[in-house]
Design an enzyme around this catalytic site. Structure first.
Site: not given
Ligand code: AMP
Length: 306
Positions: A38-39, A42, A44-45, A193
């Protein structure tokens, strides 16, 4: 000597153009990895993008704040949108393409079909956010159709979401493999996050109590064995001491079904115990999951227990 500068990823907003892009990559003999996001990217992404580059030849990242997975009182309107910075980071990581549709490009006028999520969507988030996983499954199935990649890469940060997607792929015989990556954390343990951007420094300290509660769950399990009720009490104590405003859940459940752990026959009252069922087919142990609110921000985190 020349230094290789990665080229800017091609940015696509039309679903048909995106599908053609993946098909062209495949015709050229390149295997494609999809990283749905969802953009407000960070580390993690970016770890998911790097993984994509390891397991495939081209990485496409989708950036779409999907309205159908937000409840009426949730943060859809204020969800951080940082497209220019996201593109800069994705260029640095060598993503080949970005799919960033508008809501009306993603959902045609009058679109009404939705995915009924698999059973693992029912507990936890399914109770707190009743239509969330219907929205997630629907948009992820659409993304798999629009971007027919060989592998999709998700994070275990959203543990239940990863389980839901895995079961949807299996139940619908989808032709895509799933790669799950461990949660990337700040040095102090806070799970990265996009929503951490909402937190003022003092809130961030309180948010740290999720990771601390999971540490406590893990060390309790190592010392005393897997006793869900006692571990839940311990996690709630740490969260309370850490000053979170409200706890949606702090629980220890079966890592596959996300239902309460069932002691195997003959071990009732014993601990440690198993998740039940065929031990060769199921991961042993349990998973601790937390959803809690800090200063109006809802945070989730989880940890596999030994
Ligand atoms: P989101 O943008 O929050 O919808 O996340 C997109 C993808 O990134 C999803 O598969 C999440 O599980 C993953 N993601 C989000 N935060 C982290 C993190 N801290 N470490 C690893 N993957 C993450």
């Amino acid at each position: 000597m020349t230094t290789e500068t990665p080229s800017t990823p091609v940015v696509i907003d039309e679903p048909t153009v995106a599908r053609d892009w993946v098909k062209r990559e495949n015709r050229a003999g390149r295997r494609v990895a999809l990283v749905p996001t969802m953009g407000a990217l960070h580390e993690g992404h970016l770890a998911l993008v790097r993984r994509g580059r390891e397991v495939a030849d081209s990485v496409v990242v989708s950036i779409f704040v999907n309205p159908t997975q937000f409840g009426p009182d949730e943060d859809l309107d204020r969800y951080p949108r940082t497209m220019d910075e996201d593109l800069r980071l994705l260029r640095r990581e060598g993503a080949a393409a970005v799919f960033a549709p508008t809501a009306s490009q993603m959902y045609r006028a009058g679109a009404s079909a939705t995915v009924s999520p698999p059973r693992v969507a029912e507990p936890l988030e399914g109770i707190c956010r009743p239509d969330h996983f219907r929205g997630v499954c629907t948009v992820v199935l659409k993304l798999f159709q629009i971007l027919p990649a060989s592998v999709a890469i998700f994070g275990q940060k959203d543990y239940q979401q990863a389980r839901v997607i895995a079961d949807m792929i299996a139940d619908f015989d989808l032709d895509i493999s799933l790669d799950l990556l461990p949660t990337v954390r700040d040095p102090d343990g806070l799970a990265l996050s996009s929503r951490n951007r909402y937190l003022a420094p003092a809130d961030r300290q309180r948010a740290l109590s999720l990771a601390r509660a999971l540490d406590a769950a893990e060390s309790w399990t190592r010392r005393h064995g897997l006793d869900p009720t006692a571990i839940e009490t311990e996690m709630r104590r740490v969260l309370g001491d850490g000053g979170v405003d409200a706890i949606d859940y702090a629980t220890v459940v079966d890592p596959l079904t996300l239902l309460p752990l069932v002691p195997p026959a003959g071990q009732l009252g014993d601990s440690p115990h198993s998740a039940g069922g065929d031990q060769s087919a199921e991961p042993a142990g349990a998973v601790a999951l937390i959803a809690a609110h800090v200063a109006g921000t809802r945070l989730i985190d989880n940890r596999r227990l030994p």
